[in-house]
Structures are given as C-alpha cells and as structure tokens.
Motif scaffolding. Structure first.
Motif, mmCIF file in Angstrom:
data_model
loop_
_atom_site.group_PDB
_atom_site.id
_atom_site.type_symbol
_atom_site.label_atom_id
_atom_site.label_comp_id
_atom_site.label_asym_id
_atom_site.label_seq_id
_atom_site.Cartn_x
_atom_site.Cartn_y
_atom_site.Cartn_z
ATOM 1 N N LEU A 1 0.799 -1.221 0.000
ATOM 2 C CA LEU A 1 0.000 0.000 0.000
ATOM 3 C C LEU A 1 0.833 1.274 0.000
ATOM 4 N N GLU A 2 2.140 1.159 -0.040
ATOM 5 C CA GLU A 2 3.030 2.269 0.171
ATOM 6 C C GLU A 2 3.046 3.296 -0.961
ATOM 7 N N SER A 3 2.725 2.911 -2.159
ATOM 8 C CA SER A 3 2.886 3.769 -3.322
ATOM 9 C C SER A 3 1.590 4.503 -3.665
ATOM 10 N N PRO A 4 1.656 5.810 -3.913
ATOM 11 C CA PRO A 4 0.432 6.560 -4.201
ATOM 12 C C PRO A 4 -0.230 6.195 -5.525
ATOM 13 N N GLU A 5 0.533 5.634 -6.485
ATOM 14 C CA GLU A 5 -0.093 5.284 -7.766
ATOM 15 C C GLU A 5 -0.844 3.961 -7.697
ATOM 16 N N ILE A 6 -0.737 3.254 -6.595
ATOM 17 C CA ILE A 6 -1.408 1.972 -6.450
ATOM 18 C C ILE A 6 -2.577 2.146 -5.482
ATOM 19 N N PRO A 7 -3.771 1.763 -5.903
ATOM 20 C CA PRO A 7 -4.941 1.933 -5.020
ATOM 21 C C PRO A 7 -4.870 1.009 -3.801
ATOM 22 N N VAL A 8 -5.623 1.322 -2.787
ATOM 23 C CA VAL A 8 -5.666 0.482 -1.595
ATOM 24 C C VAL A 8 -6.198 -0.895 -1.969
ATOM 25 N N VAL A 9 -5.931 -1.876 -1.127
ATOM 26 C CA VAL A 9 -6.269 -3.262 -1.427
ATOM 27 C C VAL A 9 -7.759 -3.433 -1.735
ATOM 28 N N ASP A 10 -8.641 -2.747 -1.005
ATOM 29 C CA ASP A 10 -10.078 -2.867 -1.282
ATOM 30 C C ASP A 10 -10.407 -2.434 -2.708
ATOM 31 N N ALA A 11 -9.780 -1.356 -3.176
ATOM 32 C CA ALA A 11 -10.019 -0.885 -4.540
ATOM 33 C C ALA A 11 -9.465 -1.886 -5.556
ATOM 34 N N VAL A 12 -8.344 -2.515 -5.225
ATOM 35 C CA VAL A 12 -7.782 -3.532 -6.117
ATOM 36 C C VAL A 12 -8.759 -4.696 -6.250
ATOM 37 N N PHE A 13 -9.315 -5.145 -5.139
ATOM 38 C CA PHE A 13 -10.275 -6.247 -5.203
ATOM 39 C C PHE A 13 -11.551 -5.835 -5.945
ATOM 40 N N ALA B 1 -3.238 -12.987 -12.569
ATOM 41 C CA ALA B 1 -1.914 -13.005 -11.944
ATOM 42 C C ALA B 1 -1.921 -12.211 -10.638
ATOM 43 N N VAL B 2 -2.538 -11.033 -10.652
ATOM 44 C CA VAL B 2 -2.634 -10.218 -9.437
ATOM 45 C C VAL B 2 -3.425 -10.963 -8.372
ATOM 46 N N SER B 3 -4.525 -11.557 -8.763
ATOM 47 C CA SER B 3 -5.356 -12.300 -7.820
ATOM 48 C C SER B 3 -4.575 -13.451 -7.179
ATOM 49 N N ASP B 4 -3.851 -14.199 -7.995
ATOM 50 C CA ASP B 4 -3.063 -15.319 -7.469
ATOM 51 C C ASP B 4 -1.985 -14.843 -6.503
ATOM 52 N N LEU B 5 -1.275 -13.771 -6.875
ATOM 53 C CA LEU B 5 -0.222 -13.247 -6.002
ATOM 54 C C LEU B 5 -0.803 -12.721 -4.689
ATOM 55 N N LEU B 6 -1.891 -11.959 -4.760
ATOM 56 C CA LEU B 6 -2.477 -11.413 -3.540
ATOM 57 C C LEU B 6 -3.032 -12.516 -2.645
ATOM 58 N N ASP B 7 -3.611 -13.553 -3.261
ATOM 59 C CA ASP B 7 -4.115 -14.679 -2.458
ATOM 60 C C ASP B 7 -3.001 -15.254 -1.594
ATOM 61 N N GLU B 8 -1.835 -15.449 -2.194
ATOM 62 C CA GLU B 8 -0.738 -16.047 -1.428
ATOM 63 C C GLU B 8 -0.057 -15.050 -0.518
ATOM 64 N N LEU B 9 0.075 -13.796 -0.949
ATOM 65 C CA LEU B 9 0.710 -12.789 -0.097
ATOM 66 C C LEU B 9 -0.118 -12.492 1.161
#
Length: 138
Positions: free
Chosen positions: A37-49, A125-133
């Motif tokens: 969540l550290e980077s301003p260009e990346i939305p918060v996790v809820d927005a990603v989901f 790919a994002v979903s798979d990575l976030l599931d494991e992270l």
C-alpha cells in the motif's frame, strides 16, 4: 544505515520481545500490507479487489475505455505484488511468481479483444499473487 519505520512493532511483555509464531505472522502481515500500500499510484487493497471483480466477475463486460484505464493501474499493482512476492519468506510459491512473470515485459495490445484478454491475464496473476501474499494475515 537508517532504518525505515514499518509501522509494525513487536509486542513486549515483561521486558522481553514476543518471538512466537503468531507474533511473527502478525508482523510479517503488517509488513506485507505496508509494502503493498506504500505507493500513491497503487490503489488500496479494497479498490484492487473491486477492480478484480469488475474484470473477472460474473457477467463482467468492460468497455474499451475501461480496459484502457484499468490496465496501467493493475499493471502497477502487479509489479508491486511481484516485488513483494520475490522477498524471502513472502509466502508466495516460486511457481506462482514464475507463472506470470512474462506479463512484466508484454506490451499492452492496442486492439480491443487482445487488450481485454491481456487485462484478464493480468487480473488473474494479481489475484493469485495477492491470495498467497495475504493468505496468513490475521
């Protein structure tokens, strides 16, 4: 060497730091979340989901404009998640990282149908990575 404040503080009881598995899992989860969540260009996790649901959800129908706006944002999330997954003890299997690494160098297709297919592969790919992270977060 200056150390960066991670926001994660070990629990102290009776003057000694807790070093049990549960405390380690909480600290690791906090570090993972902060890194993601550290980077301003990346939305918060809820927005990603929410974005993942728009792309992969049942009945998902995106316009070319939506594909064009979601692709770079999701690509930024993918790069950040892939970076976190590459750290030792990230909780992500090497096979998961290797399975989609080619997406880092693929160009965004200009045609509508290939662009949508690329976005969906990126979302998976994002979903798979976030599931494991985020798997063992408390």
């Amino acid at each position: 060497m200056l150390e960066r404040d991670t926001g994660a503080v070990p629990q102290h009881y009776g003057g000694e730091a807790q070093n049990d598995d549960q405390t380690k899992a909480r600290v690791l989860a906090a570090l993972r979340a902060r890194f993601l969540l550290e980077s301003p260009e990346i939305p918060v996790v809820d927005a990603v989901f929410d974005d993942l649901e728009r792309i992969l959800g049942e009945g998902a129908a995106l316009t070319a404009s939506e594909v064009a706006s979601l692709t770079p944002r999701l690509h930024a999330v993918y790069r950040r998640a892939l970076g976190a997954a590459g750290h030792p003890n990230s909780g992500v299997r090497p096979a998961t990282v290797a399975a989609s690494r080619g997406l880092l160098s693929e160009r965004f297709p200009p045609e509508a149908l290939p662009a949508l297919a690329h976005l969906r592969r990126l979302a998976m790919a994002v979903s798979d990575l976030l599931d494991e992270l985020l798997e063992d977060m408390p």
